[in-house]
Motif scaffolding. Structure first.
Motif, short mmCIF file in Angstrom:
data_model
loop_
_atom_site.label_atom_id
_atom_site.label_comp_id
_atom_site.label_asym_id
_atom_site.label_seq_id
_atom_site.Cartn_x
_atom_site.Cartn_y
_atom_site.Cartn_z
N ALA A 39 17.03 -23.69 -3.81
CA ALA A 39 16.49 -24.94 -3.26
C ALA A 39 16.75 -26.14 -4.18
O ALA A 39 17.29 -27.16 -3.72
N PRO A 40 16.38 -26.08 -5.47
CA PRO A 40 16.68 -27.25 -6.32
C PRO A 40 18.17 -27.49 -6.52
O PRO A 40 18.60 -28.65 -6.65
N ALA A 41 18.98 -26.42 -6.53
CA ALA A 41 20.42 -26.61 -6.68
C ALA A 41 20.99 -27.38 -5.50
O ALA A 41 21.79 -28.31 -5.65
N MET A 42 20.57 -26.99 -4.30
CA MET A 42 21.05 -27.67 -3.10
C MET A 42 20.56 -29.12 -3.07
O MET A 42 21.32 -30.05 -2.75
N PHE A 102 12.78 -45.16 -9.79
CA PHE A 102 12.42 -44.18 -8.76
C PHE A 102 13.53 -43.16 -8.55
O PHE A 102 13.31 -41.95 -8.68
N TRP A 103 14.73 -43.61 -8.22
CA TRP A 103 15.79 -42.66 -7.86
C TRP A 103 16.29 -41.89 -9.07
O TRP A 103 16.65 -40.72 -8.97
N GLY A 104 16.31 -42.55 -10.23
CA GLY A 104 16.66 -41.83 -11.45
C GLY A 104 15.65 -40.75 -11.77
O GLY A 104 16.01 -39.63 -12.15
N GLY A 105 14.35 -41.07 -11.61
CA GLY A 105 13.32 -40.07 -11.86
C GLY A 105 13.41 -38.90 -10.91
O GLY A 105 13.24 -37.73 -11.30
N LEU A 106 13.67 -39.18 -9.63
CA LEU A 106 13.82 -38.10 -8.64
C LEU A 106 14.99 -37.20 -8.98
O LEU A 106 14.88 -35.96 -8.94
N THR A 107 16.11 -37.80 -9.34
CA THR A 107 17.32 -37.01 -9.65
C THR A 107 17.09 -36.14 -10.88
O THR A 107 17.47 -34.95 -10.90
N LEU A 108 16.50 -36.70 -11.92
CA LEU A 108 16.25 -35.93 -13.14
C LEU A 108 15.24 -34.81 -12.90
O LEU A 108 15.37 -33.72 -13.46
N LEU A 109 14.25 -35.06 -12.07
CA LEU A 109 13.28 -34.00 -11.75
C LEU A 109 13.99 -32.83 -11.07
O LEU A 109 13.73 -31.66 -11.39
N LEU A 110 14.89 -33.13 -10.13
CA LEU A 110 15.64 -32.06 -9.47
C LEU A 110 16.51 -31.30 -10.47
O LEU A 110 16.65 -30.07 -10.39
#
Length: 420
Positions: free
Chosen positions: A369-372, A391-399
């Motif tokens: 799931a996180p890889a996808m 926001f988007w940087g934080g989301l991407t790094l969390l994934l």
């Protein structure tokens, strides 16, 4: 050993902190506060224990990959700072983004064992499900927990002033889809998929349409491994598109706008891209003029008037003034961080792919799931929000941290099997 056990017990709250951070995304201020406090708390616990027991929390490989993925993101912005167009802002962004490193450690620790993965992945699926239901209510009644539908598209819990619902749901879609498939099989998966298609279409961001299409095709194949599932997905999505278009004039306009690129002219292509073509041309000029380390992170808007054509419509728009960012990951990296930034981003991607290639089948399954989600979020043949925005940087790094922590997790320990 006693120190290791104590450190591990002190970080058992990690999954809950990650879920609180995700749940608060519609509220930028509180979400930022939770992220920063989580980073400080994790750093404090690890610092007090002098990182003893670190291998009880994460494997050597997970510590390394999480840190390397952070550095692949952070070093480009640091190295873009010395001669940036807006050096003060670039340095400030670099220093502020250091908080992501302990937070990413916390995220990876949260999914490093069976209990944490079950709680975190199921929690993200539940949060997405709640946002989906709220959006469906808004589609039917015009009301949402985020307020009334005053925008020209579904806004859901994010509100009419923060139109990120479709983009966020598309990127996180692997979590509810995987949870539904594991628990209810193909029927459950299809139900969630159709709800996602309806909401993401009505949310209006066409970048999220591409993202969700990639998720649905990949998820259907990986979960069920048969052509029937793929055909069902394509047919169901087509039906949902027809139905949604029939009941939404705004959606009809977006579909017609998208079709404008088929006439083969640059004007039609630009119309289909909502006027982004001049921004992309300007980004290329910036990249060519500053090939080594770009104009500096978050310096795009400051540099824009210097590199835009005289006829650029964004210069005359009082609401926008100039392009705020490149709207495309490759152009953002090249224009703001140059070839140096591209080198680190590609290096991080290569190491993430290498970890996947050499992982065991069980490891790939638990990290699916996180890889996808990470792969479709950074998919280069799409338009994007700014990856160096908070926001988007934080989301991407969390994934990225969810991926590293789950893929390279240690084998389950005794307390995992007991469900402690």
């Amino acid at each position: 050993m006693q120190g290791s056990s104590r450190t591990e017990n002190q970080l058992r709250w990690a999954p809950w902190w990650v879920l609180a951070s995700v749940a608060l995304w519609p509220l930028p201020g509180p979400a930022e506060a939770v992220l920063s406090l989580g980073a400080l708390a994790a750093l404090a616990v690890l610092g007090i224990q002098r990182f003893r027991g670190g291998m009880a929390l994460l494997s050597h490989e997970a510590w390394a990959l999480t840190t390397v993925l952070f550095l692949s993101y952070w070093l480009p912005e640091l190295l873009s700072s010395p001669d940036a167009i807006n050096a003060r802002r670039a340095v400030r962004e670099s220093l502020l983004d250091l908080r992501y490193l302990p937070f990413l450690w916390l995220v990876a620790i949260a999914v490093a064992n069976d209990r944490g993965r079950r709680l975190t992945f199921a929690g993200i699926a539940v949060i997405c499900g709640f946002w989906l239901l709220d959006a469906l209510v808004q589609a039917a009644t015009g009301w949402s927990l985020g307020g009334p539908a005053t925008a020209d598209r579904l806004s859901g819990v994010f509100g009419a002033g923060n139109l990120k619902l479709g983009l966020v749901l598309a990127s996180l879609a692997p979590f509810p889809l995987t949870a539904a498939a594991d628990r209810f099989g193909l029927r459950g998966w299809l139900l969630v998929a159709m709800a996602l298609v309806a909401v993401v279409l009505l949310a209006g961001a066409r970048a999220s349409w591409i993202t969700l299409a990639l998720v649905l095709l990949a998820s259907a194949w990986l979960q069920f491994r048969n052509r029937r599932a793929l055909v069902t997905v394509v047919a169901g999505a087509a039906v949902m598109l027809v139905l949604a278009t029939a009941f939404s004039d705004k959606l009809q306009e977006r579909v017609q706008r998208t079709g404008a690129m088929l006439d083969g002219s640059s004007e039609g292509f630009d119309h289909a891209l909502s006027g982004r073509l001049p921004i992309w041309r300007t980004a290329m000029r910036m990249a060519i003029a500053h090939p080594v380390n770009g104009v500096g992170v978050r310096g795009f808007r400051d540099a824009y008037p210097d590199y835009a054509a005289e006829t650029d419509p964004w210069l005359d728009d009082p609401d926008h003034g100039a392009g705020y960012h490149a709207h495309q990951i490759v152009l953002e990296v090249l224009s703001e961080t140059g070839l140096v930034g591209a080198f680190f981003w590609l290096g991080g991607g290569a190491l993430a792919w290498r970890a996947w290639r050499f992982a065991t089948p069980d490891a790939r399954r638990r990290a699916r799931a996180p890889a996808m989600a990470l792969a479709v979020t950074v998919f280069p043949l799409n338009t994007h929000l700014a990856f160096y925005s908070t926001f988007w940087g934080g989301l991407t790094l969390l994934l990225a941290a969810l991926y590293a922590g789950s893929l390279l997790a240690d084998k389950p320990r005794g307390d995992d099997a007991d469900g402690a």
